[in-house]
Design an enzyme around this catalytic site. Structure first.
Site, PDB file in Angstrom:
ATOM      1  N   ASP A   1       0.844  -1.207   0.000  1.00 52.77           N
ATOM      2  CA  ASP A   1       0.000   0.000   0.000  1.00 52.77           C
ATOM      3  C   ASP A   1       0.871   1.245   0.000  1.00 52.77           C
ATOM      4  OD1 ASP A   1      -2.040   1.854   0.474  1.00 52.77           O
ATOM      5  OD2 ASP A   1      -2.137   1.411   2.616  1.00 52.77           O
TER       6      ASP A   1
ATOM      7  N   ARG B   1      -5.292  -0.902  13.487  1.00 52.86           N
ATOM      8  CA  ARG B   1      -5.226  -0.756  14.949  1.00 52.86           C
ATOM      9  C   ARG B   1      -6.172  -1.651  15.739  1.00 52.86           C
ATOM     10  NH1 ARG B   1      -5.211   5.582  14.062  1.00 52.86           N
ATOM     11  NH2 ARG B   1      -6.363   4.773  12.257  1.00 52.86           N
TER      12      ARG B   1
HETATM   13  O1  C5P Z   1      -5.562   1.301  11.892  1.00 53.15           O
HETATM   14  P1  C5P Z   1      -6.589   1.346  10.800  1.00 53.15           P
HETATM   15  O2  C5P Z   1      -7.545   0.173  10.813  1.00 53.15           O
HETATM   16  O3  C5P Z   1      -7.303   2.694  10.707  1.00 53.15           O
HETATM   17  O4  C5P Z   1      -5.726   1.182   9.468  1.00 53.15           O
HETATM   18  C1  C5P Z   1      -6.248   1.364   8.190  1.00 53.15           C
HETATM   19  C2  C5P Z   1      -5.146   1.210   7.189  1.00 53.15           C
HETATM   20  O5  C5P Z   1      -5.689   1.394   5.882  1.00 53.15           O
HETATM   21  C3  C5P Z   1      -4.000   2.217   7.329  1.00 53.15           C
HETATM   22  O6  C5P Z   1      -2.806   1.503   7.028  1.00 53.15           O
HETATM   23  C4  C5P Z   1      -4.277   3.259   6.261  1.00 53.15           C
HETATM   24  O7  C5P Z   1      -3.081   3.788   5.727  1.00 53.15           O
HETATM   25  C5  C5P Z   1      -5.008   2.434   5.201  1.00 53.15           C
HETATM   26  N1  C5P Z   1      -5.909   3.168   4.310  1.00 53.15           N
HETATM   27  C6  C5P Z   1      -6.975   3.921   4.765  1.00 53.15           C
HETATM   28  N2  C5P Z   1      -7.795   4.576   3.879  1.00 53.15           N
HETATM   29  C7  C5P Z   1      -7.575   4.479   2.565  1.00 53.15           C
HETATM   30  C8  C5P Z   1      -6.509   3.711   2.083  1.00 53.15           C
HETATM   31  C9  C5P Z   1      -5.692   3.055   3.000  1.00 53.15           C
HETATM   32  O8  C5P Z   1      -7.219   3.980   5.965  1.00 53.15           O
HETATM   33  N3  C5P Z   1      -8.410   5.075   1.717  1.00 53.15           N
END
Ligand code: C5P
Length: 232
Positions: free
Chosen positions: A59, A211
């Site tokens: 990503d 998280r």
């Molecule tokens: O910790 P959490 O569940 O919020 O992590 C979500 C992950 O998805 C993070 O690594 C973030 O960078 C990624 N992400 C996001 N929204 C997007 C694309 C990727 O939250 N549109």
């Protein structure tokens, strides 16, 4: 079509991620490696985790001129990851360049998906900071259609948008959805969130969960709970 839970491995060192993966004895969850870990440890961490038998969504959300993205994708493709991404805001020519770069000489390539609007972006922030004065849903569908026109495999979007994306772009067009929280968990900085069970109902193909798993007291139990709620 395979549905799965992807764990966002947002750690800043090899040691932290390996300690985390060692908790999963006998299990090989699908993992997302993002900017934090990649910039800390470089491509070697991707090779090492791949060797442990995990599928990997890399990503890095590329967004640059088409030629630069094409060349960067050609390099990433050699890492043998399963999924890569970029920002749909980079336009259709950039997405087409990416697809070209990602395709290996033998015609194979990782899945390529586009970020529509980040799940941390609210309607208000989009209007105020990006000067986009349209409803969020319309913007996300427009970006998804652009990604489809460019030949991509799907989009990253909020689980709340997954069914509309499928309606606009077809059932086979993948929806990879972060912004997932347990009903009894913290939202943190995410704005457009839902639970794993609701994400299943709306039709997400893959949920990306960081998280709620990585910071759980028992990460393996939290992962199992996610799988159970999402896969039913
Ligand atoms: O910790 P959490 O569940 O919020 O992590 C979500 C992950 O998805 C993070 O690594 C973030 O960078 C990624 N992400 C996001 N929204 C997007 C694309 C990727 O939250 N549109």
């Amino acid at each position: 079509m395979s549905k799965d839970v992807i764990i966002a491995c947002d750690f800043d060192s090899r040691k932290e991620v390996m300690d985390f993966l060692d908790l999963f004895t006998g299990k090989k969850p699908y993992l997302k490696i993002g900017m934090e870990l990649f910039y800390a440890e470089g491509p070697e961490i991707v090779r090492e985790i791949k060797k442990r038998g995990h599928q990997i969504f890399l990503d890095l959300k590329l967004h640059d001129i088409p030629n630069t993205v094409m060349k960067a994708m050609a390099v990433l493709s050699r890492l043998d990851v399963d999924m890569c991404n970029l920002h749909a805001a980079g336009t259709i020519p950039m997405m087409e360049g990416a697809l070209k770069g990602l395709t290996r000489p033998d015609g194979t390539r990782p899945l390529l998906i586009a970020v529509t609007q980040l799940t941390s972006t609210s309607q208000e922030a989009m209007e105020r900071d990006l000067l986009i004065q349209k409803p969020m849903n319309e913007v996300v569908m427009h970006y998804a259609l652009n990604a489809k026109k460019a030949g991509l495999d799907g989009v990253v979007c909020s689980p709340l948008e997954a069914s509309d994306v499928h309606r606009c772009c077809g059932k086979e067009f993948l929806t990879v959805t972060p912004g997932v929280r347990f009903a009894d968990g913290d939202t943190g900085d995410q704005a457009r969130v839902t639970t794993p069970a609701k994400a299943r109902e709306i039709g997400s193909d893959y949920i990306v969960v960081g998280r709620p798993i990585t910071r759980a007291e028992n990460p393996v139990a939290a992962y199992e709970r996610c799988l159970k709620e999402f896969l039913g």
